[in-house]
Motif scaffolding. Structure first.
Motif: not given
Length: 192
Positions: A82-106
């Motif tokens: 479930a966490i992995a799905f959220v991370l993968i989605v974070a790579a493709y939906i703009p405007g989220n702080r997860i991508k900024r924090a992780i850099g390469h969430p996919m």
């Protein structure tokens, strides 16, 4: 097992060209053009994926058991996926702080997905498959994040609403896969 390993070499190898051979990749883009390169990349990725699926299916027929997953591994795997799905989605939906924090969430998501599956599967073919994806995802996420930091790459600042969209879409996708598609596509019901 050889088909599975060949598929992993092709699939992960193609996906590592930008990481380990950027000059060669750039030369191929110049040679074939952007669309030509993407076409070759896509065909090679598809061939690798088909080999992985075929090889894993063949290896599942006569599994070599290395360990029996501990009680509760299935539930921990469900949480990690479930966490992995959220991370993968974070790579493709703009405007989220997860991508900024992780850099390469996919890539991080692939690593978390793989780790979860390693916990719940103790066969040699599972270790080969999920271990390869764990190493690729983890190493890729770390190396690319470090390269971004050295290059001064800054990802856009996200918002709480962007984070919420990522979490909601990720969890819906996870639920659809966990409760419907996993059994149909993989032949295993992950939550019983």
């Amino acid at each position: 097992m050889a088909i599975l390993i060949l598929g992993l070499i092709v699939f992960i190898g193609v996906h590592c060209t930008r990481l380990v051979a950027p000059a060669w990749r750039d030369a191929q883009v110049a040679r074939f053009g952007e669309h030509g390169w993407k076409g070759l990349y896509s065909v090679a990725s598809l061939v690798g994926f088909v080999l992985i699926v075929w090889g894993y299916g063949v290896a599942r027929r006569t599994p070599t058991v290395l360990w029996v997953p501990p009680v509760g591994a299935r539930h921990l795997t469900a949480l990690l996926v479930a966490i992995a799905f959220v991370l993968i989605v974070a790579a493709y939906i703009p405007g989220n702080r997860i991508k900024r924090a992780i850099g390469h969430p996919m890539l991080a998501g692939v690593a978390v997905w793989s780790l979860g599956h390693l916990l719940a599967n103790g066969t040699l073919n599972a270790v080969v498959l999920f271990g390869a994806f764990l190493v690729w995802g983890a190493v890729g996420a770390i190396v690319w994040r470090r390269r971004d930091q050295l290059a001064g790459v800054q990802y856009p600042v996200g918002t709480l609403s962007g984070d919420m969209r990522v979490v909601i879409v990720g969890l819906i996708a996870w639920a659809l896969f966990a409760f419907l598609l996993h059994r149909w596509l993989i032949g295993v019901s992950p939550l019983g």
